[in-house]
Each structure stands twice: as C-alpha cells, then as structure tokens.
Design a protein around this motif. Structure first.
Motif, PDB file in Angstrom:
ATOM      1  N   TYR A 105       1.159  -0.907   0.121  1.00 30.50           N
ATOM      2  CA  TYR A 105       0.339  -0.007  -0.117  1.00 30.50           C
ATOM      3  C   TYR A 105       0.456   1.300  -0.279  1.00 30.50           C
ATOM      4  N   ARG A 106       0.322   2.208  -0.963  1.00 34.87           N
ATOM      5  CA  ARG A 106       1.327   3.677  -0.637  1.00 34.87           C
ATOM      6  C   ARG A 106       1.556   3.876   0.640  1.00 34.87           C
ATOM      7  N   ASP A 107       0.305   4.049   0.909  1.00 38.48           N
ATOM      8  CA  ASP A 107       0.764   4.884   2.440  1.00 38.48           C
ATOM      9  C   ASP A 107       1.301   4.161   3.557  1.00 38.48           C
ATOM     10  N   GLU A 108       2.363   3.314   3.622  1.00 37.63           N
ATOM     11  CA  GLU A 108       3.147   2.333   3.690  1.00 37.63           C
ATOM     12  C   GLU A 108       4.570   2.859   4.160  1.00 37.63           C
ATOM     13  N   TYR A 109       4.523   3.531   3.230  1.00 40.90           N
ATOM     14  CA  TYR A 109       5.695   3.828   2.427  1.00 40.90           C
ATOM     15  C   TYR A 109       6.044   5.819   2.767  1.00 40.90           C
ATOM     16  N   ASN A 110       7.121   6.433   2.983  1.00 37.63           N
ATOM     17  CA  ASN A 110       6.982   7.451   3.879  1.00 37.63           C
ATOM     18  C   ASN A 110       7.849   8.238   2.496  1.00 37.63           C
TER      19      ASN A 110
END
Length: 122
Positions: A105-110
């Motif tokens: 998921y995109r929001d797992e990457y900062n």
C-alpha cells in the motif's frame, strides 16, 4: 530522511526489457524496505514489487510476477527493477519508495522518488 532518484526508463518494444534503478541517499537505507509502484495515465498509482530490508524477501503484483525482478544493493544504496517480456499495459511512470515495512500500500512508504517514464510500444 531518504532521497530517491529513479533512472533507466525509456521507450521499448513489446517483449523487450528495461532495468530501472533507484539511487538512494541517507545512511539508513539498509534499514528500509523498498518498493516500486507505477501510475498509468488516468489511473491510480499501483503496487508493483517490494523487497524487505532484512532478509531480502520479495513480493510482486500478480500482473508482473515472473516477468519483473526487484533487487537491492545496500553497498551501492540502490534498488533495481529488472523488467522482462514487457507489454504495452506496463506503460506508466514508475516510482520507487522507501518505508519501514515491505508492504503493498502507498501509505506504508514514507519517501518517494520523482518517477521515470516507461513506454512499451506494440
């Protein structure tokens, strides 16, 4: 902080290959999971592949499994995406990302790179 710069995109015929690179800055690169995502025109950004920071385990989207390979070189602080048997539907802007978990998921990457265009002609 981690800064990411992708390279290696371009125009290729269907069935061809490309290797994308993502050069990272920052001393803690080896402690981040790295992922590749892509975004085609008019579509949402989607997960492509990820590699963990510790044991190098990988996971792929079904659409690229057995065609794409993600790898990392912690000494060179670079992650790669080898893309073989390319199809026109692989055309997109490809982004690399760094995060604490090797998620889909995109929001797992900062942290995100600026992207590199891949165009596959039929």
């Amino acid at each position: 902080q981690v800064q990411l710069v992708e390279s290696g995109g371009g125009l290729v015929q269907a069935g061809g290959s490309l290797r994308l690179s993502c050069a990272a800055s920052g001393r803690t690169f080896s402690s981040y999971a790295m992922g590749w995502f892509r975004q085609a025109p008019g579509k949402e950004r989607e997960f492509v592949a990820t590699i963990s920071w510790n044991d190098g385990s990988t996971y792929y989207a079904d659409s690229v499994k057995d065609r794409f390979t993600i790898s990392r070189d912690n000494a060179k602080i670079t992650v790669y995406l080898q893309m073989n048997s390319l199809k026109p539907e692989d055309t997109a802007v490809y982004y690399c990302a760094a995060g604490r978990v090797a998620g889909i998921y995109r929001d797992e990457y900062n942290f995100w790179g600026q992207g590199t265009q891949v165009t596959v002609s039929s």
